[in-house]
Design an enzyme around this catalytic site. Sequence first.
Site, PDB file in Angstrom:
ATOM      1  N   ASP A   1      -2.781 -10.254  11.110  1.00 16.24           N
ATOM      2  CA  ASP A   1      -3.197 -10.537   9.734  1.00 16.24           C
ATOM      3  C   ASP A   1      -4.548 -11.260   9.706  1.00 16.24           C
ATOM      4  O   ASP A   1      -4.879 -12.001  10.634  1.00 16.24           O
ATOM      5  CB  ASP A   1      -2.115 -11.404   9.069  1.00 16.24           C
ATOM      6  CG  ASP A   1      -2.251 -11.414   7.557  1.00 16.24           C
ATOM      7  OD1 ASP A   1      -3.025 -10.611   7.004  1.00 16.24           O
ATOM      8  OD2 ASP A   1      -1.569 -12.245   6.925  1.00 16.24           O
TER       9      ASP A   1
ATOM     10  N   ASN B   1       1.780  -1.452   2.448  1.00 15.08           N
ATOM     11  CA  ASN B   1       0.307  -1.407   2.428  1.00 15.08           C
ATOM     12  C   ASN B   1      -0.258  -0.252   1.597  1.00 15.08           C
ATOM     13  O   ASN B   1      -1.452  -0.239   1.273  1.00 15.08           O
ATOM     14  CB  ASN B   1      -0.270  -1.357   3.850  1.00 15.08           C
ATOM     15  CG  ASN B   1      -0.205  -2.684   4.569  1.00 15.08           C
ATOM     16  OD1 ASN B   1      -0.108  -2.745   5.790  1.00 15.08           O
ATOM     17  ND2 ASN B   1      -0.253  -3.794   3.830  1.00 15.08           N
TER      18      ASN B   1
HETATM   19  C1  FPP Z   1      -3.836  -7.274   7.803  1.00 19.49           C
HETATM   20  O1  FPP Z   1      -4.998  -7.947   7.427  1.00 19.49           O
HETATM   21  C2  FPP Z   1      -4.178  -6.112   8.577  1.00 19.49           C
HETATM   22  C3  FPP Z   1      -3.836  -4.829   8.278  1.00 19.49           C
HETATM   23  C4  FPP Z   1      -3.034  -4.442   7.127  1.00 19.49           C
HETATM   24  C5  FPP Z   1      -4.293  -3.730   9.121  1.00 19.49           C
HETATM   25  C6  FPP Z   1      -4.120  -3.949  10.583  1.00 19.49           C
HETATM   26  C7  FPP Z   1      -5.054  -3.067  11.252  1.00 19.49           C
HETATM   27  C8  FPP Z   1      -5.824  -3.393  12.295  1.00 19.49           C
HETATM   28  C9  FPP Z   1      -5.778  -4.649  13.035  1.00 19.49           C
HETATM   29  C10 FPP Z   1      -6.832  -2.475  12.777  1.00 19.49           C
HETATM   30  C11 FPP Z   1      -6.370  -1.208  13.294  1.00 19.49           C
HETATM   31  C12 FPP Z   1      -5.320  -1.242  14.310  1.00 19.49           C
HETATM   32  C13 FPP Z   1      -5.147  -0.259  15.181  1.00 19.49           C
HETATM   33  C14 FPP Z   1      -3.996  -0.188  16.075  1.00 19.49           C
HETATM   34  C15 FPP Z   1      -6.143   0.811  15.277  1.00 19.49           C
HETATM   35  P1  FPP Z   1      -5.311  -8.071   5.890  1.00 19.49           P
HETATM   36  O2  FPP Z   1      -6.108  -6.914   5.474  1.00 19.49           O
HETATM   37  O3  FPP Z   1      -4.029  -8.247   5.130  1.00 19.49           O
HETATM   38  O4  FPP Z   1      -6.145  -9.377   5.851  1.00 19.49           O
HETATM   39  P2  FPP Z   1      -6.175 -10.444   4.674  1.00 19.49           P
HETATM   40  O5  FPP Z   1      -4.798 -11.013   4.563  1.00 19.49           O
HETATM   41  O6  FPP Z   1      -7.176 -11.447   5.152  1.00 19.49           O
HETATM   42  O7  FPP Z   1      -6.624  -9.723   3.431  1.00 19.49           O
END
Ligand code: FPP
Length: 250
Positions: free
Chosen positions: A28, A76
Amino acid sequence: MPEVLQNAEKSAVQSVPGGADHVAIIMDGNGRWATQQGKPRLFGHRAGAKRVREIVESCPDLGVKYLTIFAFSTENWKRTQAEVAGLMMLFRRYITKETQALNEKNVRVRFIGDRVRLDKKLQTLMDELEELTKDNTSVNLTIAINYGGRDEVARAIKDIARDVRDGKLDAEGVNEGTLSSYLDTMVLPDPDLVIRTSGEARISNFLLWQSAYAEYEFIDTLWPDFTRDIFSEVLDRFNGRDRRFGAVKK
Ligand code: FPP
């Protein structure tokens, strides 16, 4: 090791003294990391994807045999269409770009989650990567895409009901082990440790059934800043914990 671990084998894997055989990570904080730098959210996801390689590659040295990472949840889809499309493109690019390195590093890749809603091209890339790496024996990397713990249990129950109806399964014999063997994670041991980055202290529908006895670490670092050294520190803390699995220490 057989494809479907029997219950006894699962608990044998779980009870290796002191070791975090299976670590699951809720990655996250990509969005906030990007915003802090005045960049679009997708910039953070790209940085997050780069971080995955460092963490996967650190696993053998750190004694982690199974690494499961939460890349996209069933919830998501509620994000903007642009962010969802950007993430799906990132997953396609990640698989295409990382296939060779993952295979050379002897990493076995699996995916969990409901694939039906993912685009066909991505599904094909996922199938191909699983097939290519199926004999690899170093790290077991599991990537959760369109994964939700409740959704996974509901799909498993549907399959169990179908098998009972078709006479393949005796309803009276259904137990905890039966459900475990119908989950997407059927071949994986339960996680020993679940890490969530970015300071949020919730589990967001991740591995709900499997994490019944997992230890949790909620750390403030945003995922794109999560280095191998931080991973190692978190594992050291885990190794100092006293896990009793509901029993009293002798
Ligand atoms: C949460 O951060 C992250 C995600 C929903 C996506 C996770 C994806 C990756 C780490 C990159 C791709 C992974 C692979 C395996 C290719 P957020 O967007 O909720 O962050 P925030 O809470 O700060 O808004």
